[in-house]
Design a protein around this motif. Structure first.
Motif, PDB file in Angstrom:
ATOM      1  N   ALA A   2      33.741  51.214  67.164  1.00 51.86           N
ATOM      2  CA  ALA A   2      34.805  50.225  67.031  1.00 51.86           C
ATOM      3  C   ALA A   2      34.327  48.865  67.534  1.00 51.86           C
ATOM      4  O   ALA A   2      33.342  48.778  68.270  1.00 51.86           O
ATOM      5  N   ASP A   3      35.039  47.804  67.150  1.00 52.27           N
ATOM      6  CA  ASP A   3      34.738  46.467  67.670  1.00 52.27           C
ATOM      7  C   ASP A   3      35.045  46.394  69.162  1.00 52.27           C
ATOM      8  O   ASP A   3      34.322  45.780  69.927  1.00 52.27           O
ATOM      9  N   ILE A   4      36.171  47.026  69.546  1.00 52.28           N
ATOM     10  CA  ILE A   4      36.639  46.973  70.939  1.00 52.28           C
ATOM     11  C   ILE A   4      37.127  48.352  71.355  1.00 52.28           C
ATOM     12  O   ILE A   4      37.870  49.003  70.634  1.00 52.28           O
ATOM     13  N   LEU A  34      51.703  47.432  70.796  1.00 49.76           N
ATOM     14  CA  LEU A  34      51.524  45.996  71.009  1.00 49.76           C
ATOM     15  C   LEU A  34      50.544  45.408  69.995  1.00 49.76           C
ATOM     16  O   LEU A  34      50.748  44.311  69.478  1.00 49.76           O
ATOM     17  N   LEU A  35      49.484  46.147  69.693  1.00 52.37           N
ATOM     18  CA  LEU A  35      48.497  45.674  68.720  1.00 52.37           C
ATOM     19  C   LEU A  35      49.090  45.627  67.318  1.00 52.37           C
ATOM     20  O   LEU A  35      48.812  44.703  66.543  1.00 52.37           O
ATOM     21  N   ALA A  36      49.924  46.599  66.986  1.00 51.24           N
ATOM     22  CA  ALA A  36      50.565  46.616  65.671  1.00 51.24           C
ATOM     23  C   ALA A  36      51.521  45.437  65.521  1.00 51.24           C
ATOM     24  O   ALA A  36      51.529  44.755  64.491  1.00 51.24           O
ATOM     25  N   ALA A  41      43.691  42.489  63.969  1.00 47.11           N
ATOM     26  CA  ALA A  41      42.810  42.904  62.882  1.00 47.11           C
ATOM     27  C   ALA A  41      41.530  43.562  63.362  1.00 47.11           C
ATOM     28  O   ALA A  41      40.756  44.054  62.546  1.00 47.11           O
ATOM     29  N   CYS A  42      41.291  43.576  64.646  1.00 50.20           N
ATOM     30  CA  CYS A  42      40.070  44.190  65.185  1.00 50.20           C
ATOM     31  C   CYS A  42      40.120  45.702  65.024  1.00 50.20           C
ATOM     32  O   CYS A  42      41.179  46.314  65.134  1.00 50.20           O
ATOM     33  N   PHE A 125      41.757  40.567  74.935  1.00 51.84           N
ATOM     34  CA  PHE A 125      41.072  40.697  73.643  1.00 51.84           C
ATOM     35  C   PHE A 125      40.224  39.469  73.360  1.00 51.84           C
ATOM     36  O   PHE A 125      39.081  39.561  72.929  1.00 51.84           O
ATOM     37  N   ALA A 126      40.806  38.291  73.572  1.00 51.47           N
ATOM     38  CA  ALA A 126      40.068  37.050  73.346  1.00 51.47           C
ATOM     39  C   ALA A 126      38.857  36.969  74.276  1.00 51.47           C
ATOM     40  O   ALA A 126      37.770  36.575  73.854  1.00 51.47           O
TER      41      ALA A 126
END
Length: 162
Positions: A2-4, A34-36, A41-42, A125-126
């Protein structure tokens, strides 16, 4: 890969309150919801390590968190954590090579309408995406602090520079 990678450990961010006496239990993680809602998009992988209030975390728990970070194939790692001992866990993660790690928590449960959880998650995330290199950061109160340069001020209920 995964990216993260998101590691969940418990803390206020995932607390459920049941009655007027503020009895609580740490429930299922709210991170995927929360991500949804944020339409993130990650590509992420979420791993629940534990469901503990951070005051209950032991050195063995911190070693388990560090091992999960160390052995993860992902280089970008976000960790949800209780705020009371977040700085101790950040210190335990310092020095792990080739990883960008951001810890976040919430001063109010994510299930509450006026929680800081979603904002802190976005900051974390950032951080792991734009950090200039490996390291450990704490993303709280709209600020990204390098590990070792922050403390929780219980009087103001916020994180402040050391």
């Amino acid at each position: 890969m995964a990216d993260i990678l998101i590691l969940t450990t418990g803390g206020t961010i995932d607390k459920l309150y049941f009655d007027a006496l503020s009895e609580y239990q740490i429930g299922d993680s709210v991170v995927s919801r929360l991500l949804a809602v944020a339409r993130a998009a990650c590509d992420v992988r979420i791993v629940e390590l534990m469901r503990k209030d951070s005051l209950e975390l032991t050195d063995a728990d911190r070693a388990a968190i560090a091992e999960a970070v160390r052995t993860a194939p992902e280089q970008r790692i976000v960790i949800t954590h209780g705020t009371d001992t977040m700085t101790e866990t950040a210190a335990a993660l310092t020095g792990i090579p080739d990883k960008r790690i951001a810890l976040l928590g919430a001063l109010a449960p994510a299930r509450f309408a006026e929680s800081d959880a979603a904002f802190n998650l976005g900051m974390a995330f950032a951080t792991v995406q734009v950090a200039p290199g490996p390291g450990v950061w704490i993303a709280m109160n709209g600020t990204v602090f390098p590990a070792g340069s922050v403390r929780k001020d219980r009087t103001s209920n916020s994180f402040v520079p050391v």
